[in-house]
Scaffold this motif. Structure first.
Motif, PDB file in Angstrom:
ATOM      1  N   ALA A  66      -2.676 -29.439 -19.363  1.00 21.99           N
ATOM      2  CA  ALA A  66      -3.563 -30.600 -19.540  1.00 21.99           C
ATOM      3  C   ALA A  66      -2.751 -31.887 -19.701  1.00 21.99           C
ATOM      4  CB  ALA A  66      -4.488 -30.391 -20.726  1.00 21.99           C
ATOM      5  N   MET A  67      -2.362 -32.469 -18.582  1.00 19.04           N
ATOM      6  CA  MET A  67      -1.666 -33.751 -18.559  1.00 19.04           C
ATOM      7  C   MET A  67      -2.081 -34.501 -17.306  1.00 19.04           C
ATOM      8  SD  MET A  67       2.279 -34.834 -18.156  1.00 19.04           S
ATOM      9  CE  MET A  67       2.029 -35.228 -16.448  1.00 19.04           C
ATOM     10  N   ARG A  68      -2.308 -35.796 -17.453  1.00 20.84           N
ATOM     11  CA  ARG A  68      -2.670 -36.639 -16.317  1.00 20.84           C
ATOM     12  C   ARG A  68      -1.946 -37.963 -16.455  1.00 20.84           C
ATOM     13  NH1 ARG A  68      -3.901 -32.456 -15.052  1.00 20.84           N
ATOM     14  NH2 ARG A  68      -5.917 -31.587 -14.560  1.00 20.84           N
ATOM     15  N   MET A  69      -1.758 -38.614 -15.305  1.00 18.00           N
ATOM     16  CA  MET A  69      -1.179 -39.950 -15.281  1.00 18.00           C
ATOM     17  C   MET A  69      -2.187 -40.880 -14.613  1.00 18.00           C
ATOM     18  SD  MET A  69       2.830 -38.959 -14.625  1.00 18.00           S
ATOM     19  CE  MET A  69       3.268 -40.515 -14.020  1.00 18.00           C
ATOM     20  N   VAL A  70      -2.287 -42.108 -15.151  1.00 22.95           N
ATOM     21  CA  VAL A  70      -3.286 -43.072 -14.707  1.00 22.95           C
ATOM     22  C   VAL A  70      -2.607 -44.367 -14.289  1.00 22.95           C
ATOM     23  CG1 VAL A  70      -5.344 -44.372 -15.423  1.00 22.95           C
ATOM     24  CG2 VAL A  70      -4.891 -42.124 -16.415  1.00 22.95           C
ATOM     25  N   HIS A  71      -3.015 -44.922 -13.149  1.00 18.83           N
ATOM     26  CA  HIS A  71      -2.593 -46.266 -12.762  1.00 18.83           C
ATOM     27  C   HIS A  71      -3.490 -47.213 -13.555  1.00 18.83           C
ATOM     28  CE1 HIS A  71      -2.600 -49.907 -10.143  1.00 18.83           C
ATOM     29  NE2 HIS A  71      -1.305 -49.679 -10.278  1.00 18.83           N
ATOM     30  N   VAL A  72      -2.928 -47.958 -14.484  1.00 18.57           N
ATOM     31  CA  VAL A  72      -3.705 -48.728 -15.461  1.00 18.57           C
ATOM     32  C   VAL A  72      -4.548 -49.827 -14.809  1.00 18.57           C
ATOM     33  CG1 VAL A  72      -3.563 -50.193 -17.517  1.00 18.57           C
ATOM     34  CG2 VAL A  72      -2.097 -48.171 -17.312  1.00 18.57           C
ATOM     35  N   GLN A  79      -4.343 -37.821  -8.660  1.00 20.50           N
ATOM     36  CA  GLN A  79      -4.866 -36.483  -8.429  1.00 20.50           C
ATOM     37  C   GLN A  79      -3.824 -35.555  -7.813  1.00 20.50           C
ATOM     38  OE1 GLN A  79      -7.821 -35.574  -9.558  1.00 20.50           O
ATOM     39  NE2 GLN A  79      -8.267 -37.640 -10.259  1.00 20.50           N
ATOM     40  N   ASN A  80      -2.764 -36.127  -7.237  1.00 18.58           N
ATOM     41  CA  ASN A  80      -1.781 -35.309  -6.536  1.00 18.58           C
ATOM     42  C   ASN A  80      -0.667 -34.769  -7.432  1.00 18.58           C
ATOM     43  OD1 ASN A  80      -0.696 -37.866  -6.883  1.00 18.58           O
ATOM     44  ND2 ASN A  80       0.424 -37.842  -4.963  1.00 18.58           N
ATOM     45  N   TRP A  81      -0.628 -35.166  -8.707  1.00 19.47           N
ATOM     46  CA  TRP A  81       0.380 -34.648  -9.623  1.00 19.47           C
ATOM     47  C   TRP A  81      -0.068 -34.815 -11.055  1.00 19.47           C
ATOM     48  CZ3 TRP A  81       3.735 -35.800 -13.598  1.00 19.47           C
ATOM     49  CH2 TRP A  81       4.751 -34.854 -13.807  1.00 19.47           C
ATOM     50  N   PRO A  82       0.133 -33.891 -11.927  1.00 21.49           N
ATOM     51  CA  PRO A  82       0.748 -32.602 -11.661  1.00 21.49           C
ATOM     52  C   PRO A  82      -0.201 -31.674 -10.892  1.00 21.49           C
ATOM     53  CG  PRO A  82       0.082 -32.728 -13.955  1.00 21.49           C
ATOM     54  CD  PRO A  82      -0.189 -34.063 -13.348  1.00 21.49           C
ATOM     55  N   THR A  83       0.379 -30.747 -10.161  1.00 20.15           N
ATOM     56  CA  THR A  83      -0.411 -29.781  -9.400  1.00 20.15           C
ATOM     57  C   THR A  83      -0.556 -28.498 -10.219  1.00 20.15           C
ATOM     58  OG1 THR A  83       1.484 -28.736  -8.325  1.00 20.15           O
ATOM     59  CG2 THR A  83       0.566 -30.697  -7.258  1.00 20.15           C
ATOM     60  N   SER A  84      -1.308 -27.559  -9.690  1.00 17.12           N
ATOM     61  CA  SER A  84      -1.477 -26.276 -10.380  1.00 17.12           C
ATOM     62  C   SER A  84      -0.173 -25.484 -10.434  1.00 17.12           C
ATOM     63  CB  SER A  84      -2.562 -25.455  -9.691  1.00 17.12           C
ATOM     64  OG  SER A  84      -2.209 -25.225  -8.349  1.00 17.12           O
ATOM     65  N   LYS A  85       0.795 -25.859  -9.612  1.00 12.94           N
ATOM     66  CA  LYS A  85       2.093 -25.161  -9.595  1.00 12.94           C
ATOM     67  C   LYS A  85       3.144 -25.841 -10.474  1.00 12.94           C
ATOM     68  CE  LYS A  85       1.360 -23.135  -5.104  1.00 12.94           C
ATOM     69  NZ  LYS A  85       1.857 -22.894  -3.768  1.00 12.94           N
ATOM     70  N   THR A  86       2.811 -26.975 -11.072  1.00 13.73           N
ATOM     71  CA  THR A  86       3.745 -27.656 -11.961  1.00 13.73           C
ATOM     72  C   THR A  86       3.783 -26.893 -13.286  1.00 13.73           C
ATOM     73  OG1 THR A  86       3.092 -29.751 -10.951  1.00 13.73           O
ATOM     74  CG2 THR A  86       4.356 -29.885 -12.976  1.00 13.73           C
ATOM     75  N   PRO A  87       4.939 -26.394 -13.718  1.00 15.45           N
ATOM     76  CA  PRO A  87       5.018 -25.515 -14.901  1.00 15.45           C
ATOM     77  C   PRO A  87       5.027 -26.265 -16.234  1.00 15.45           C
ATOM     78  CG  PRO A  87       7.192 -25.776 -13.979  1.00 15.45           C
ATOM     79  CD  PRO A  87       6.238 -26.537 -13.067  1.00 15.45           C
ATOM     80  N   LEU A  88       3.986 -27.029 -16.509  1.00  8.60           N
ATOM     81  CA  LEU A  88       3.956 -27.812 -17.742  1.00  8.60           C
ATOM     82  C   LEU A  88       3.737 -26.944 -18.974  1.00  8.60           C
ATOM     83  CD1 LEU A  88       1.765 -30.834 -16.607  1.00  8.60           C
ATOM     84  CD2 LEU A  88       4.255 -30.696 -16.686  1.00  8.60           C
ATOM     85  N   HIS A  89       2.894 -25.965 -18.883  1.00 10.15           N
ATOM     86  CA  HIS A  89       2.447 -25.119 -19.983  1.00 10.15           C
ATOM     87  C   HIS A  89       1.685 -25.996 -20.976  1.00 10.15           C
ATOM     88  CE1 HIS A  89       2.698 -21.422 -22.526  1.00 10.15           C
ATOM     89  NE2 HIS A  89       2.523 -20.918 -21.305  1.00 10.15           N
TER      90      HIS A  89
END
Length: 120
Positions: A66-72, A79-89
């Motif tokens: 559960a992490m997102r980045m926003v252009h303020v 929507q293109n990052w992080p993906t479901s394959k990004t190992p954030l945990h």
């Protein structure tokens, strides 16, 4: 300015809009929210702006990935990052490098993941 909530909603505010607001009886002010971002579904535990405040990183530790980045300026969530394959945990901490060309993300496994941001 950004403020997170227990429900995962993140409100952003324009500091200039605070000028001229009168304080209530307890000294509080209630500025209007610029935008409510509803891309997290559990409590907001991490909020970080990059060096020039163009990007806001928001995360919720109780939920995996559960992490997102926003252009303020546009309030668009990337929507293109992080993906479901990004190992954030489970994200426990995050911050941008001083030049904003990298972001470091700490997780519950004791790892710090370092990603390069190509547009900085």
């Amino acid at each position: 300015l950004a403020a997170g909530s227990s429900s995962g909603i993140v409100n952003t505010y324009e500091m200039a809009s605070w000028d001229g607001l009168s304080a209530g009886t307890l000294g509080e002010i209630r500025p209007p929210s610029r935008k409510a971002i509803m891309n997290l579904s559990t409590k907001t535990t991490t909020l970080r702006f990059n060096a020039d405040s163009q990007i806001l990183l928001m995360a919720s530790q109780p939920k995996k990935e559960a992490m997102r980045m926003v252009h303020v300026a546009s309030s668009n969530v990337f929507q293109n990052w992080p993906t479901s394959k990004t190992p954030l945990h489970y994200v426990s901490a995050a911050d941008f490098s001083p030049s904003s060309n990298c972001v470091a993300i700490g997780n519950d496994r004791g790892k710090v993941l370092l990603y390069r941001l190509k547009h900085y």
